[in-house]
Design a protein around this motif. Structure first.
Motif, PDB file in Angstrom:
ATOM      1  N   SER A   1      18.563 -29.599   3.249  1.00  0.00           N
ATOM      2  CA  SER A   1      18.609 -28.891   2.857  1.00  0.00           C
ATOM      3  C   SER A   1      17.579 -28.475   1.362  1.00  0.00           C
ATOM      4  O   SER A   1      18.081 -29.572   0.421  1.00  0.00           O
TER       5      SER A   1
ATOM      6  N   HIS B   1      23.057 -29.167   2.810  1.00  0.00           N
ATOM      7  CA  HIS B   1      23.526 -29.681   4.561  1.00  0.00           C
ATOM      8  C   HIS B   1      22.218 -30.581   4.684  1.00  0.00           C
ATOM      9  O   HIS B   1      20.848 -30.272   4.423  1.00  0.00           O
TER      10      HIS B   1
ATOM     11  N   PHE C   1      20.984 -33.926   7.890  1.00  0.00           N
ATOM     12  CA  PHE C   1      21.004 -33.938   9.889  1.00  0.00           C
ATOM     13  C   PHE C   1      20.659 -35.481   9.261  1.00  0.00           C
ATOM     14  O   PHE C   1      19.155 -35.469   8.580  1.00  0.00           O
TER      15      PHE C   1
ATOM     16  N   ARG D   1      20.307 -38.848  12.146  1.00  0.00           N
ATOM     17  CA  ARG D   1      19.687 -39.543  13.922  1.00  0.00           C
ATOM     18  C   ARG D   1      18.822 -40.909  13.995  1.00  0.00           C
ATOM     19  O   ARG D   1      17.815 -40.566  13.382  1.00  0.00           O
TER      20      ARG D   1
ATOM     21  N   ASP E   1      22.836 -33.339  19.582  1.00  0.00           N
ATOM     22  CA  ASP E   1      23.506 -33.136  17.896  1.00  0.00           C
ATOM     23  C   ASP E   1      22.389 -31.606  16.821  1.00  0.00           C
ATOM     24  O   ASP E   1      23.059 -31.302  16.246  1.00  0.00           O
ATOM     25  N   LEU E   2      20.964 -32.103  16.887  1.00  0.00           N
ATOM     26  CA  LEU E   2      20.173 -31.122  16.097  1.00  0.00           C
ATOM     27  C   LEU E   2      19.958 -29.758  16.499  1.00  0.00           C
ATOM     28  O   LEU E   2      20.535 -29.578  14.822  1.00  0.00           O
TER      29      LEU E   2
ATOM     30  N   GLN F   1      22.825 -28.349  17.198  1.00  0.00           N
ATOM     31  CA  GLN F   1      24.056 -27.593  17.091  1.00  0.00           C
ATOM     32  C   GLN F   1      24.064 -27.752  15.329  1.00  0.00           C
ATOM     33  O   GLN F   1      24.553 -26.634  14.780  1.00  0.00           O
ATOM     34  N   TRP F   2      23.446 -28.762  14.543  1.00  0.00           N
ATOM     35  CA  TRP F   2      23.776 -28.944  13.432  1.00  0.00           C
ATOM     36  C   TRP F   2      22.258 -27.280  12.810  1.00  0.00           C
ATOM     37  O   TRP F   2      23.201 -26.765  12.098  1.00  0.00           O
ATOM     38  N   ILE F   3      21.771 -26.800  13.928  1.00  0.00           N
ATOM     39  CA  ILE F   3      20.850 -26.391  13.186  1.00  0.00           C
ATOM     40  C   ILE F   3      21.197 -24.989  13.486  1.00  0.00           C
ATOM     41  O   ILE F   3      21.376 -23.999  12.765  1.00  0.00           O
ATOM     42  N   ASP F   4      22.546 -24.903  14.137  1.00  0.00           N
ATOM     43  CA  ASP F   4      23.181 -23.707  14.101  1.00  0.00           C
ATOM     44  C   ASP F   4      23.986 -23.227  13.547  1.00  0.00           C
ATOM     45  O   ASP F   4      24.846 -22.032  12.669  1.00  0.00           O
ATOM     46  N   THR F   5      24.316 -24.878  12.938  1.00  0.00           N
ATOM     47  CA  THR F   5      25.293 -23.920  11.251  1.00  0.00           C
ATOM     48  C   THR F   5      24.429 -23.689   9.957  1.00  0.00           C
ATOM     49  O   THR F   5      25.096 -23.203   9.361  1.00  0.00           O
ATOM     50  N   LEU F   6      23.232 -23.367  10.484  1.00  0.00           N
ATOM     51  CA  LEU F   6      22.750 -23.460   8.781  1.00  0.00           C
ATOM     52  C   LEU F   6      22.490 -21.556   8.802  1.00  0.00           C
ATOM     53  O   LEU F   6      22.390 -20.720  10.307  1.00  0.00           O
TER      54      LEU F   6
END
Length: 202
Positions: A62, A67, A69, A71, A109-110, A112-117
Motif C-alpha cells: 500500500s 499493508h 502481500f 507469495r 490468500d490474496l 482474504q488479504w484484499i478483504d482486509t483493506l
C-alpha cells in the motif's frame, strides 16, 4: 516485472530511451493521477516468459506501507521459463518463509488479504500484464473494493521516479526482478515523484 528502469528494457532489450514497449511519456501536466480517496496498492509480478505468461510470484504494498502481500507459486512450469527468468528471477525465490503456495491457496490468500483493506483500492502497476495476471488470480468478479487501475508507465521516464527506484535497489538486499522489492520500489518512486510535485506548488 519492471520495465525500462535500467539501461535496457527487459522486454525488448532496446536502449533505455525507446518507445517500442510503452506509450510515449508526456509532460508532467498531462500525467494521470489516481482518484482520491482510494488507497493506492502497488503491484508487481514475475512470470515465466513474455509469450506464455504464467505467474511465478506476486508482490503488493500500500501507499502508506502498512499493508503488504507476497507469495510465490510452487507449481509453476520450470520448463516454460525463459533464459532471462532463469538467470534473474528464479535465483531470488525462497527468501520469504512460508511464501511458496499452490495456485488455489494463492487465490484464497490474496482475496482474504484484499478483504482486509479499505473499501476503495486503486491498483498501481507499470504493465498491462501485471494487471491481467492479478485479475486472473483473484477471478471474477473482482473484489468489490478494487475500484480500478492506475498506470505507472508515464512516470517511469521522469528523473525523480527513476532515481528513487534505483536508490531503493541500490541496497543489495532489495534486488531487481523480485516481485516484493519491485512493488516496494514502485511505491518509493511514486512517493518521491509526488513529494516533488507538492513542493513545486509551494
Amino acid at each position: 516485472m519492471p520495465f525500462c528502469l535500467q539501461r535496457t528494457c527487459i522486454t525488448c532489450e532496446n536502449p533505455y530511451k525507446h518507445d517500442s514497449c510503452r506509450r510515449p511519456v508526456g509532460s508532467d501536466s498531462k500525467m494521470p493521477r489516481p482518484s482520491r480517496p482510494s488507497m493506492l496498492i502497488f503491484l508487481d509480478t514475475e512470470f515465466t516468459n513474455l509469450t506464455k505468461r504464467k505467474l511465478i510470484s506476486i508482490g503488493m504494498v500500500s501507499e502508506d506501507g502498512q499493508h503488504a502481500f507476497y507469495r510465490e507459486l510452487r507449481d509453476f512450469d520450470l520448463d516454460n521459463c525463459s533464459r532471462f527468468v532463469r538467470a534473474n528471477v528464479l535465483p531470488l525465490l525462497g527468501r520469504f518463509q512460508d511464501a511458496a503456495v499452490d495456485r488455489a491457496k494463492l487465490t484464497d490468500d490474496l482475496r482474504q488479504w484484499i478483504d482486509t483493506l479499505p473499501r476503495s483500492l486503486t491498483i498501481a502497476c507499470d504493465s498491462d500484464w501485471d494487471w491481467e495476471i492479478l485479475c486472473e488470480i483473484v477471478g471474477n468478479p473482482l473484489p468489490a473494493n478494487i475500484s480500478g487501475r492506475f498506470d505507472l508507465r508515464p512516470l517511469i521516464d521522469t528523473t525523480v521516479f527513476h532515481k528513487a527506484v534505483c536508490r531503493y535497489h541500490d541496497d543489495s538486499h532489495q534486488p531487481w526482478h523480485h516481485a516484493w522489492h519491485d512493488a516496494h520500489a514502485h511505491r518509493f518512486g511514486w512517493l518521491a515523484w509526488n513529494d516533488t510535485r507538492r513542493r513545486a506548488k509551494l
